[in-house]
Design a protein around this motif. Structure first.
Motif, PDB file in Angstrom:
ATOM      1  N   LEU A   1       0.817  -1.208   0.000  1.00  0.00           N
ATOM      2  CA  LEU A   1       0.000   0.000   0.000  1.00  0.00           C
ATOM      3  C   LEU A   1       0.856   1.267   0.000  1.00  0.00           C
ATOM      4  O   LEU A   1       0.396   2.331  -0.411  1.00  0.00           O
ATOM      5  CB  LEU A   1      -0.934   0.015   1.223  1.00  0.00           C
ATOM      6  N   ALA A   2       2.076   1.147   0.459  1.00  0.00           N
ATOM      7  CA  ALA A   2       2.971   2.307   0.501  1.00  0.00           C
ATOM      8  C   ALA A   2       3.590   2.594  -0.865  1.00  0.00           C
ATOM      9  O   ALA A   2       4.223   3.637  -1.035  1.00  0.00           O
ATOM     10  CB  ALA A   2       4.077   2.072   1.520  1.00  0.00           C
ATOM     11  N   SER A   3       3.392   1.711  -1.840  1.00  0.00           N
ATOM     12  CA  SER A   3       3.960   1.897  -3.168  1.00  0.00           C
ATOM     13  C   SER A   3       2.974   2.655  -4.058  1.00  0.00           C
ATOM     14  O   SER A   3       1.882   2.151  -4.339  1.00  0.00           O
ATOM     15  CB  SER A   3       4.274   0.537  -3.798  1.00  0.00           C
ATOM     16  N   PRO A   4       3.317   3.845  -4.520  1.00  0.00           N
ATOM     17  CA  PRO A   4       2.410   4.597  -5.404  1.00  0.00           C
ATOM     18  C   PRO A   4       2.042   3.821  -6.667  1.00  0.00           C
ATOM     19  O   PRO A   4       0.881   3.843  -7.092  1.00  0.00           O
ATOM     20  CB  PRO A   4       3.200   5.864  -5.729  1.00  0.00           C
ATOM     21  N   ARG A   5       3.029   3.142  -7.261  1.00  0.00           N
ATOM     22  CA  ARG A   5       2.757   2.405  -8.489  1.00  0.00           C
ATOM     23  C   ARG A   5       1.770   1.279  -8.237  1.00  0.00           C
ATOM     24  O   ARG A   5       0.829   1.081  -9.012  1.00  0.00           O
ATOM     25  CB  ARG A   5       4.062   1.850  -9.066  1.00  0.00           C
ATOM     26  N   TRP A   6       1.959   0.523  -7.148  1.00  0.00           N
ATOM     27  CA  TRP A   6       1.064  -0.590  -6.837  1.00  0.00           C
ATOM     28  C   TRP A   6      -0.342  -0.072  -6.536  1.00  0.00           C
ATOM     29  O   TRP A   6      -1.334  -0.652  -6.991  1.00  0.00           O
ATOM     30  CB  TRP A   6       1.621  -1.375  -5.645  1.00  0.00           C
TER      31      TRP A   6
ATOM     32  N   MET B   1     -12.196   9.884  10.245  1.00  0.00           N
ATOM     33  CA  MET B   1     -11.441   8.854  10.964  1.00  0.00           C
ATOM     34  C   MET B   1     -10.396   8.208  10.069  1.00  0.00           C
ATOM     35  O   MET B   1      -9.280   7.904  10.506  1.00  0.00           O
ATOM     36  CB  MET B   1     -12.399   7.808  11.543  1.00  0.00           C
ATOM     37  N   LEU B   2     -10.747   7.994   8.783  1.00  0.00           N
ATOM     38  CA  LEU B   2      -9.766   7.480   7.833  1.00  0.00           C
ATOM     39  C   LEU B   2      -8.596   8.440   7.701  1.00  0.00           C
ATOM     40  O   LEU B   2      -7.425   8.017   7.658  1.00  0.00           O
ATOM     41  CB  LEU B   2     -10.426   7.259   6.472  1.00  0.00           C
ATOM     42  N   MET B   3      -8.877   9.726   7.649  1.00  0.00           N
ATOM     43  CA  MET B   3      -7.820  10.725   7.552  1.00  0.00           C
ATOM     44  C   MET B   3      -6.926  10.706   8.783  1.00  0.00           C
ATOM     45  O   MET B   3      -5.702  10.860   8.677  1.00  0.00           O
ATOM     46  CB  MET B   3      -8.435  12.112   7.357  1.00  0.00           C
ATOM     47  N   ALA B   4      -7.525  10.535   9.962  1.00  0.00           N
ATOM     48  CA  ALA B   4      -6.729  10.481  11.186  1.00  0.00           C
ATOM     49  C   ALA B   4      -5.810   9.266  11.187  1.00  0.00           C
ATOM     50  O   ALA B   4      -4.643   9.353  11.581  1.00  0.00           O
ATOM     51  CB  ALA B   4      -7.651  10.457  12.407  1.00  0.00           C
ATOM     52  N   VAL B   5      -6.329   8.114  10.723  1.00  0.00           N
ATOM     53  CA  VAL B   5      -5.500   6.909  10.636  1.00  0.00           C
ATOM     54  C   VAL B   5      -4.370   7.117   9.635  1.00  0.00           C
ATOM     55  O   VAL B   5      -3.205   6.778   9.893  1.00  0.00           O
ATOM     56  CB  VAL B   5      -6.361   5.688  10.236  1.00  0.00           C
ATOM     57  N   ALA B   6      -4.715   7.701   8.479  1.00  0.00           N
ATOM     58  CA  ALA B   6      -3.687   7.979   7.468  1.00  0.00           C
ATOM     59  C   ALA B   6      -2.651   8.958   8.003  1.00  0.00           C
ATOM     60  O   ALA B   6      -1.443   8.814   7.746  1.00  0.00           O
ATOM     61  CB  ALA B   6      -4.338   8.537   6.200  1.00  0.00           C
ATOM     62  N   GLY B   7      -3.101   9.948   8.764  1.00  0.00           N
ATOM     63  CA  GLY B   7      -2.179  10.907   9.349  1.00  0.00           C
ATOM     64  C   GLY B   7      -1.219  10.249  10.320  1.00  0.00           C
ATOM     65  O   GLY B   7      -0.018  10.560  10.330  1.00  0.00           O
TER      66      GLY B   7
ATOM     67  N   TRP C   1       5.316   6.071  10.156  1.00  0.00           N
ATOM     68  CA  TRP C   1       6.096   5.281   9.195  1.00  0.00           C
ATOM     69  C   TRP C   1       6.561   6.074   7.978  1.00  0.00           C
ATOM     70  O   TRP C   1       7.169   5.508   7.075  1.00  0.00           O
ATOM     71  CB  TRP C   1       5.280   4.062   8.752  1.00  0.00           C
ATOM     72  N   LYS C   2       6.243   7.364   7.951  1.00  0.00           N
ATOM     73  CA  LYS C   2       6.713   8.236   6.872  1.00  0.00           C
ATOM     74  C   LYS C   2       6.316   7.714   5.495  1.00  0.00           C
ATOM     75  O   LYS C   2       7.110   7.746   4.547  1.00  0.00           O
ATOM     76  CB  LYS C   2       8.239   8.400   6.927  1.00  0.00           C
ATOM     77  N   MET C   3       5.095   7.235   5.363  1.00  0.00           N
ATOM     78  CA  MET C   3       4.614   6.711   4.091  1.00  0.00           C
ATOM     79  C   MET C   3       3.874   7.812   3.335  1.00  0.00           C
ATOM     80  O   MET C   3       2.849   8.313   3.797  1.00  0.00           O
ATOM     81  CB  MET C   3       3.693   5.517   4.318  1.00  0.00           C
ATOM     82  N   LYS C   4       4.406   8.161   2.171  1.00  0.00           N
ATOM     83  CA  LYS C   4       3.803   9.257   1.422  1.00  0.00           C
ATOM     84  C   LYS C   4       2.430   8.910   0.873  1.00  0.00           C
ATOM     85  O   LYS C   4       1.618   9.797   0.616  1.00  0.00           O
ATOM     86  CB  LYS C   4       4.728   9.704   0.300  1.00  0.00           C
ATOM     87  N   MET C   5       2.130   7.597   0.700  1.00  0.00           N
ATOM     88  CA  MET C   5       0.787   7.227   0.251  1.00  0.00           C
ATOM     89  C   MET C   5      -0.258   7.596   1.290  1.00  0.00           C
ATOM     90  O   MET C   5      -1.375   7.979   0.950  1.00  0.00           O
ATOM     91  CB  MET C   5       0.719   5.733  -0.053  1.00  0.00           C
ATOM     92  N   ALA C   6       0.116   7.487   2.569  1.00  0.00           N
ATOM     93  CA  ALA C   6      -0.805   7.885   3.635  1.00  0.00           C
ATOM     94  C   ALA C   6      -1.085   9.383   3.559  1.00  0.00           C
ATOM     95  O   ALA C   6      -2.222   9.828   3.754  1.00  0.00           O
ATOM     96  CB  ALA C   6      -0.227   7.511   4.995  1.00  0.00           C
ATOM     97  N   ASP C   7      -0.047  10.161   3.253  1.00  0.00           N
ATOM     98  CA  ASP C   7      -0.233  11.603   3.091  1.00  0.00           C
ATOM     99  C   ASP C   7      -1.168  11.903   1.921  1.00  0.00           C
ATOM    100  O   ASP C   7      -2.008  12.804   2.000  1.00  0.00           O
ATOM    101  CB  ASP C   7       1.113  12.283   2.860  1.00  0.00           C
ATOM    102  N   MET C   8      -1.027  11.137   0.849  1.00  0.00           N
ATOM    103  CA  MET C   8      -1.890  11.342  -0.317  1.00  0.00           C
ATOM    104  C   MET C   8      -3.344  10.982  -0.001  1.00  0.00           C
ATOM    105  O   MET C   8      -4.266  11.662  -0.459  1.00  0.00           O
ATOM    106  CB  MET C   8      -1.393  10.507  -1.489  1.00  0.00           C
TER     107      MET C   8
ATOM    108  N   GLU D   1       5.400  19.854   0.218  1.00  0.00           N
ATOM    109  CA  GLU D   1       4.437  18.760   0.391  1.00  0.00           C
ATOM    110  C   GLU D   1       4.640  18.021   1.709  1.00  0.00           C
ATOM    111  O   GLU D   1       3.674  17.629   2.361  1.00  0.00           O
ATOM    112  CB  GLU D   1       4.541  17.787  -0.786  1.00  0.00           C
ATOM    113  N   SER D   2       5.875  17.797   2.098  1.00  0.00           N
ATOM    114  CA  SER D   2       6.160  17.075   3.334  1.00  0.00           C
ATOM    115  C   SER D   2       5.683  17.858   4.553  1.00  0.00           C
ATOM    116  O   SER D   2       5.052  17.297   5.466  1.00  0.00           O
ATOM    117  CB  SER D   2       7.665  16.792   3.440  1.00  0.00           C
ATOM    118  N   THR D   3       5.955  19.155   4.565  1.00  0.00           N
ATOM    119  CA  THR D   3       5.518  20.000   5.684  1.00  0.00           C
ATOM    120  C   THR D   3       4.003  20.090   5.740  1.00  0.00           C
ATOM    121  O   THR D   3       3.400  20.031   6.817  1.00  0.00           O
ATOM    122  CB  THR D   3       6.127  21.409   5.552  1.00  0.00           C
ATOM    123  N   ALA D   4       3.373  20.243   4.580  1.00  0.00           N
ATOM    124  CA  ALA D   4       1.912  20.302   4.526  1.00  0.00           C
ATOM    125  C   ALA D   4       1.290  19.005   5.024  1.00  0.00           C
ATOM    126  O   ALA D   4       0.281  19.025   5.743  1.00  0.00           O
ATOM    127  CB  ALA D   4       1.461  20.591   3.095  1.00  0.00           C
ATOM    128  N   ALA D   5       1.893  17.874   4.654  1.00  0.00           N
ATOM    129  CA  ALA D   5       1.373  16.575   5.087  1.00  0.00           C
ATOM    130  C   ALA D   5       1.473  16.426   6.594  1.00  0.00           C
ATOM    131  O   ALA D   5       0.537  15.929   7.245  1.00  0.00           O
ATOM    132  CB  ALA D   5       2.138  15.459   4.387  1.00  0.00           C
TER     133      ALA D   5
END
Length: 251
Positions: A14-19, A78-84, A90-97, A158-162
């Motif tokens: 899930l952390a892979s953007p391509r996947w 709640m999904l956003m809070a979990v993703a946050g 874990w520093k996963m950018k897919m969660a930020d997206m 993007e990182s700071t905003a996330a």
């Protein structure tokens, strides 16, 4: 960074953007089909075949929009809070997206819940708006959504905003139990929850079954909207990746 050894393999997929782009492309047609069937069927069932309420008459039918949108507005947050939390730990950018993509959808659901609640409240309470605990906490939820969207727009990095969005999402999640239990904790005008997992619905089956269909249809609609927005976000952020350039060249 937290230890990752105990996490399952699919978590890292899930952390892979391509996947994620590939799997959402396969799922989108099925969820879109389910959305069309459930919302169309639920709308016809609830508007034409469900019986009128013995007290409110046909005006009660707005709950077939109000309840699903209110439930979805809270679930999306709640999904956003979990993703946050995943993004921060874990520093996963897919969660930020996911967090960024879900915010406008959740905000639109909060607006729909507030608007339909106001339309229902006018003939029922004699007022478009009252500072009821449930209504006020839902309004706060909308402001939280708008705040997260504003952070993503105002902060260029993007990182700071996330990170800022994730912190706000986690802080604001305390509002969710307030929304849910406000009618039990305080003396409010708003009626109790329509659905409870631990209790049988107070409405007859021919009234709550179409409502259940609408709720599931709204969740499918959320999935479709989120996957589409997420795919666009992936393409934008990964635009310099070779696989994205190859994909765009094929199109």
């Amino acid at each position: 960074m937290a230890d990752k050894k105990w996490l399952p393999r699919w978590f890292f997929q899930l952390a892979s953007p391509r996947w994620c782009y590939q799997i959402t492309g396969r799922l989108l047609p099925w969820f879109l089909l389910a959305t069309l069937i459930l919302l169309a069927g639920g709308a016809v069932w609830s508007l034409l075949f469900a019986p009128a309420d013995y007290q409110q008459g046909n005006s009660f039918r707005i709950i077939y929009l109000h309840v699903p949108s209110a439930i979805l507005a809270q679930s999306a947050y709640m999904l956003m809070a979990v993703a946050g939390a995943i993004g921060l730990i874990w520093k996963m950018k897919m969660a930020d997206m996911v967090l960024k993509s879900a915010a406008p959808i959740g905000a639109s659901m909060a607006v729909l819940a507030l608007a339909t609640g106001a339309i229902w409240g006018k003939p029922t309470w004699g007022s478009w708006w009252v500072w009821d605990a449930r209504l006020t906490s839902m309004l706060i939820l909308l402001f939280l959504y708008l705040g997260i969207m504003a952070l993503n727009s105002a902060i260029e990095n993007e990182s700071t905003a996330a990170q800022a969005s994730a912190v706000l999402a986690l802080v604001g999640v305390v509002n969710i139990p307030i929304i849910k239990y406000s009618v039990e904790w305080w003396n409010t005008l708003h009626q109790p929850a329509t659905f409870k997992l631990t209790e049988k619905p107070a409405m007859p089956p021919d009234m709550w079954l179409p409502l259940l269909v609408m709720v599931i249809g709204f969740y499918c609609f959320f999935a479709v909207s989120l996957m589409q927005r997420l795919r666009n976000e992936i393409i934008w952020r990964e635009r310099r990746a070779s696989w994205v350039r190859e994909l765009l060249n094929k199109q």
